[in-house]
Design a protein around this motif. Sequence first.
Motif, PDB file in Angstrom:
ATOM      1  N   ARG A 150       0.836  -1.214   0.000  1.00 12.53           N
ATOM      2  CA  ARG A 150       0.000   0.000   0.000  1.00 12.53           C
ATOM      3  C   ARG A 150       0.862   1.251   0.000  1.00 12.53           C
ATOM      4  NH1 ARG A 150      -1.646   3.768   3.464  1.00 12.53           N
ATOM      5  NH2 ARG A 150      -3.738   4.607   3.219  1.00 12.53           N
ATOM      6  N   ASN A 151       1.885   1.282   0.844  1.00 15.99           N
ATOM      7  CA  ASN A 151       2.753   2.448   0.907  1.00 15.99           C
ATOM      8  C   ASN A 151       3.467   2.678  -0.424  1.00 15.99           C
ATOM      9  OD1 ASN A 151       1.998   2.918   3.545  1.00 15.99           O
ATOM     10  ND2 ASN A 151       3.818   1.989   4.432  1.00 15.99           N
ATOM     11  N   HIS A 152       3.919   1.605  -1.038  1.00 18.23           N
ATOM     12  CA  HIS A 152       4.578   1.732  -2.338  1.00 18.23           C
ATOM     13  C   HIS A 152       3.593   2.268  -3.387  1.00 18.23           C
ATOM     14  CE1 HIS A 152       7.131   1.134  -5.724  1.00 18.23           C
ATOM     15  NE2 HIS A 152       6.329   0.229  -6.245  1.00 18.23           N
ATOM     16  N   PHE A 153       2.373   1.752  -3.380  1.00 17.43           N
ATOM     17  CA  PHE A 153       1.363   2.226  -4.325  1.00 17.43           C
ATOM     18  C   PHE A 153       1.156   3.726  -4.184  1.00 17.43           C
ATOM     19  CE2 PHE A 153      -3.155   3.394  -4.874  1.00 17.43           C
ATOM     20  CZ  PHE A 153      -3.247   3.265  -6.253  1.00 17.43           C
ATOM     21  N   TYR A 154       0.947   4.199  -2.958  1.00 12.06           N
ATOM     22  CA  TYR A 154       0.681   5.619  -2.771  1.00 12.06           C
ATOM     23  C   TYR A 154       1.916   6.474  -3.061  1.00 12.06           C
ATOM     24  CZ  TYR A 154      -4.063   4.809  -1.420  1.00 12.06           C
ATOM     25  OH  TYR A 154      -5.395   4.447  -1.444  1.00 12.06           O
ATOM     26  N   ASN A 155       3.101   5.940  -2.861  1.00 12.26           N
ATOM     27  CA  ASN A 155       4.302   6.668  -3.278  1.00 12.26           C
ATOM     28  C   ASN A 155       4.323   6.823  -4.792  1.00 12.26           C
ATOM     29  OD1 ASN A 155       5.320   7.062  -0.698  1.00 12.26           O
ATOM     30  ND2 ASN A 155       6.542   5.184  -0.744  1.00 12.26           N
ATOM     31  N   GLU A 156       3.945   5.777  -5.501  1.00  9.83           N
ATOM     32  CA  GLU A 156       3.876   5.843  -6.960  1.00  9.83           C
ATOM     33  C   GLU A 156       2.816   6.850  -7.407  1.00  9.83           C
ATOM     34  OE1 GLU A 156       5.626   3.890  -9.527  1.00  9.83           O
ATOM     35  OE2 GLU A 156       6.955   3.905  -7.784  1.00  9.83           O
ATOM     36  N   VAL A 157       1.681   6.849  -6.743  1.00  6.75           N
ATOM     37  CA  VAL A 157       0.619   7.789  -7.088  1.00  6.75           C
ATOM     38  C   VAL A 157       1.088   9.217  -6.876  1.00  6.75           C
ATOM     39  CG1 VAL A 157      -1.679   8.612  -6.421  1.00  6.75           C
ATOM     40  CG2 VAL A 157      -1.264   6.168  -6.685  1.00  6.75           C
ATOM     41  N   ARG A 158       1.766   9.448  -5.751  1.00  4.72           N
ATOM     42  CA  ARG A 158       2.268  10.793  -5.471  1.00  4.72           C
ATOM     43  C   ARG A 158       3.238  11.268  -6.547  1.00  4.72           C
ATOM     44  NH1 ARG A 158       3.264   8.718  -0.480  1.00  4.72           N
ATOM     45  NH2 ARG A 158       1.440   8.878   0.824  1.00  4.72           N
ATOM     46  N   LYS A 159       3.973  10.348  -7.098  1.00  5.20           N
ATOM     47  CA  LYS A 159       4.912  10.701  -8.168  1.00  5.20           C
ATOM     48  C   LYS A 159       4.200  10.830  -9.511  1.00  5.20           C
ATOM     49  CE  LYS A 159       8.613   7.931  -6.169  1.00  5.20           C
ATOM     50  NZ  LYS A 159       9.434   6.742  -6.423  1.00  5.20           N
ATOM     51  N   ASN A 160       2.883  10.582  -9.506  1.00  2.00           N
ATOM     52  CA  ASN A 160       2.073  10.620 -10.726  1.00  2.00           C
ATOM     53  C   ASN A 160       2.556   9.628 -11.774  1.00  2.00           C
ATOM     54  OD1 ASN A 160       0.188  12.519  -9.922  1.00  2.00           O
ATOM     55  ND2 ASN A 160       1.558  14.202 -10.434  1.00  2.00           N
ATOM     56  N   LYS A 161       3.027   8.512 -11.316  1.00  2.00           N
ATOM     57  CA  LYS A 161       3.461   7.464 -12.232  1.00  2.00           C
ATOM     58  C   LYS A 161       2.282   6.560 -12.550  1.00  2.00           C
ATOM     59  CE  LYS A 161       8.250   6.268 -11.737  1.00  2.00           C
ATOM     60  NZ  LYS A 161       9.167   5.272 -11.239  1.00  2.00           N
ATOM     61  N   ARG A 162       1.934   6.471 -13.798  1.00  6.10           N
ATOM     62  CA  ARG A 162       1.031   5.476 -14.323  1.00  6.10           C
ATOM     63  C   ARG A 162      -0.363   5.469 -13.715  1.00  6.10           C
ATOM     64  NH1 ARG A 162       4.782   0.346 -13.818  1.00  6.10           N
ATOM     65  NH2 ARG A 162       2.975  -0.726 -14.564  1.00  6.10           N
ATOM     66  N   TYR A 163      -0.716   6.424 -12.880  1.00  3.36           N
ATOM     67  CA  TYR A 163      -2.008   6.372 -12.206  1.00  3.36           C
ATOM     68  C   TYR A 163      -3.036   7.189 -12.962  1.00  3.36           C
ATOM     69  CZ  TYR A 163      -5.583   6.706  -8.652  1.00  3.36           C
ATOM     70  OH  TYR A 163      -6.765   6.637  -7.974  1.00  3.36           O
ATOM     71  N   GLN A 164      -4.198   6.603 -13.156  1.00  2.30           N
ATOM     72  CA  GLN A 164      -5.320   7.321 -13.730  1.00  2.30           C
ATOM     73  C   GLN A 164      -6.502   7.136 -12.803  1.00  2.30           C
ATOM     74  OE1 GLN A 164      -6.041   5.656 -17.541  1.00  2.30           O
ATOM     75  NE2 GLN A 164      -4.121   6.349 -18.403  1.00  2.30           N
ATOM     76  N   ASP A 165      -7.308   8.161 -12.718  1.00  2.00           N
ATOM     77  CA  ASP A 165      -8.511   8.086 -11.894  1.00  2.00           C
ATOM     78  C   ASP A 165      -9.408   6.980 -12.431  1.00  2.00           C
ATOM     79  OD1 ASP A 165     -10.713   8.455 -10.329  1.00  2.00           O
ATOM     80  OD2 ASP A 165     -10.931  10.578 -10.766  1.00  2.00           O
ATOM     81  N   VAL A 166      -9.916   6.136 -11.550  1.00  2.00           N
ATOM     82  CA  VAL A 166     -10.765   5.040 -11.985  1.00  2.00           C
ATOM     83  C   VAL A 166     -12.207   5.471 -12.167  1.00  2.00           C
ATOM     84  CG1 VAL A 166      -9.341   3.219 -11.011  1.00  2.00           C
ATOM     85  CG2 VAL A 166     -11.147   4.219  -9.625  1.00  2.00           C
ATOM     86  N   GLY A 167     -12.499   6.736 -12.012  1.00  2.00           N
ATOM     87  CA  GLY A 167     -13.864   7.218 -12.159  1.00  2.00           C
ATOM     88  C   GLY A 167     -14.439   6.974 -13.540  1.00  2.00           C
ATOM     89  N   ASP A 168     -13.606   6.947 -14.570  1.00  2.00           N
ATOM     90  CA  ASP A 168     -14.097   6.726 -15.916  1.00  2.00           C
ATOM     91  C   ASP A 168     -14.258   5.250 -16.251  1.00  2.00           C
ATOM     92  OD1 ASP A 168     -11.499   5.906 -16.177  1.00  2.00           O
ATOM     93  OD2 ASP A 168     -10.926   7.429 -17.647  1.00  2.00           O
TER      94      ASP A 168
END
Length: 182
Positions: free
Chosen positions: A62-80
């Motif tokens: 989980r911590n690694h995931f959120y670190n990646e998100v903070r770096k804006n790596k590969r993350y897209q909002d799942v709302g779509d």
Amino acid sequence: MSTFKSDLTALLPNLRAFARSLCGDGVWADDLVQEAVMRAWANQDKYQEGTNLKAWLFTILRNHFYNEVRKNKRYQDVGDGETAPENAVHESQLSSLHLKDLVRELGKLPPDQREALILTSVDGFSYDEAADICGCAVGTIKSRVARARRELEAQLDGADIGPAAAGAMSSSGPDGKLVARG
């Protein structure tokens, strides 16, 4: 340390399912699991024998995931819905809840609510354990789970998404995807 290795290996499907529930992408989930396992292996001396290995690993992931998100790596909002978890339920296994719809709607939840619901209802962590994994108060986890269930119930035309209904899913099949028990 062979016990550590075998216990870690046994938890790989759970880690992959949790990673997939966080990011909604199979390839990224595999990368997250690989990094979490590498970090756990490198820090196995910090793991205290007799404590909850699953919770420790989930926290690392989980911590690694959120670190990646903070770096804006590969993350897209799942709302779509584009990166929502894929349905891995064979049509013949669908319960009265239509798990295909449940998995799709689960992917539309805000990440913190989806995470809390998956940890408590699918992966079987207590609220206390989920709070430790997420680094927040127990009441926060309870609120997130309640909001997630209300949202899913509203989106699924009032279907019951309580613990028993969520328990109809297991954390993963052989490929790490959500599947129906049955």
